[in-house]
Every structure is written in C-alpha cells, then in structure tokens.
Design a protein around this motif. Structure first.
Motif: not given
Length: 179
Positions: A93-96, A102-106
């Motif tokens: 999903h584009g994260w390194v 939780l912020a990423r899931v949000k």
C-alpha cells in the motif's frame, strides 16, 4: 449521566432508559408535577423537564431511543476486505516498512471505503474483529549492541544531567542571593 471511559449504553440499557421515559410520558398525560415524576422514577428533575419538552414538541417519538450512536460504519463485507488488505502488508500500500500503525490502518480505511475513523475508533474496530497489537519477538538484525552500550555510557549521563547547577541560591528567581 456520565458513562465509563469509552462506554455508553448497551441495547438493554438503552431499552431500560426508554421504558423510564415512556413511564414519564404516561405521567405527563396525567398532568403530574415534574418533581413528583422525578422522585417516582428516581431521575433528576432536569431530565424530566427535558423529556417533557421533547414530548410536547414531537409527541411520544420525541422520547424514544435514537439507537446506538456508535453503530459500525463498515459492513461485514467491508471488514473482510480490510482484513485481506491488512494481510497483504503495508509495503503493498506504499509504506516503506512492514509495520501497521493505527494511523496507517485509519488511512487505508479512508482510501478503500471513503470512511473517516479516529485513531481510537480504528483501534476499537480492529480489536472487535480479533486483531491485537504486536511486538517483535526478537531484536532487529541491524541492532548494534556495542553502539547501544556506548550511548548508554557516554550520551545518556549528559542527557540526564540536571539543567540547574546544584549550588545554594535564592528561592526567588528574580532576586540574586543576598549575603
């Protein structure tokens, strides 16, 4: 009434409150005084006044329960899709890195379903569906124990050092020490 942290009423609790309000309506129709109604139903006079106003403005529908304020915003089908996407990992999903925060899931929920959750709401959603926080079982391969020891011995004492000198002085910050 204040509720426990993160709480509210269960469906049964909401139904019980609704029964009390409907009993109050019966008493409004008999023209009982608010003070008597409050004492009989063991509620505050202020609540009885509010219910009476709602009853006058909208009838019995004004005192009925509005339902759960925290109903789920994602359907079971959407939750299943979210779980599949979480299992694919953050890199897809584009994260390194491979950490789901939780912020990423949000953010992912927003991208996939155009629904906004708070970080706390995201945690509750995940917890409700069996997800839990994770912690690495072992240390990172890149960890340099010698560098950590050196930092603890040389840098930490300087960081931890007191900001004010340990000398006698005045308790007043504006006056110098008088001798």
């Amino acid at each position: 009434m204040r509720y426990a942290q993160g709480g509210g009423l269960t469906d049964a609790g909401r139904a019980a409150r609704e029964r009390i309000r409907l009993q109050a309506v019966e008493r409004f129709e008999r023209r009982e005084k608010n003070r008597e109604i409050a004492a009989a139903l063991r509620v505050s006079e202020r609540s009885v006044q509010r219910w009476c106003r709602q009853w006058r403005e909208r009838g019995e529908a004004g005192v009925l329960s509005k339902g759960s304020p925290g109903r789920p915003r994602l359907s079971e089908k959407q939750v299943a899709k979210l779980e599949r996407e979480l299992e694919r990992g953050p890199l897809v999903h584009g994260w390194v890195d491979q950490r789901w925060t939780l912020a990423r899931v949000k953010t992912l929920i927003g991208w996939l379903f155009h629904v906004s959750y708070t970080v706390e709401g995201t945690w509750r959603l995940l917890k409700r569906h069996g997800w839990s926080w994770q912690q690495p079982a072992r240390r990172a391969i890149e960890r340099d124990d010698d560098a950590v020891d050196l930092w603890k011995k040389e840098v930490w004492p300087r960081v931890r050092a007191s900001r004010r000198p340990a000398t006698d002085g005045s308790s007043s910050r504006t006056r110098p020490v008088s001798r």
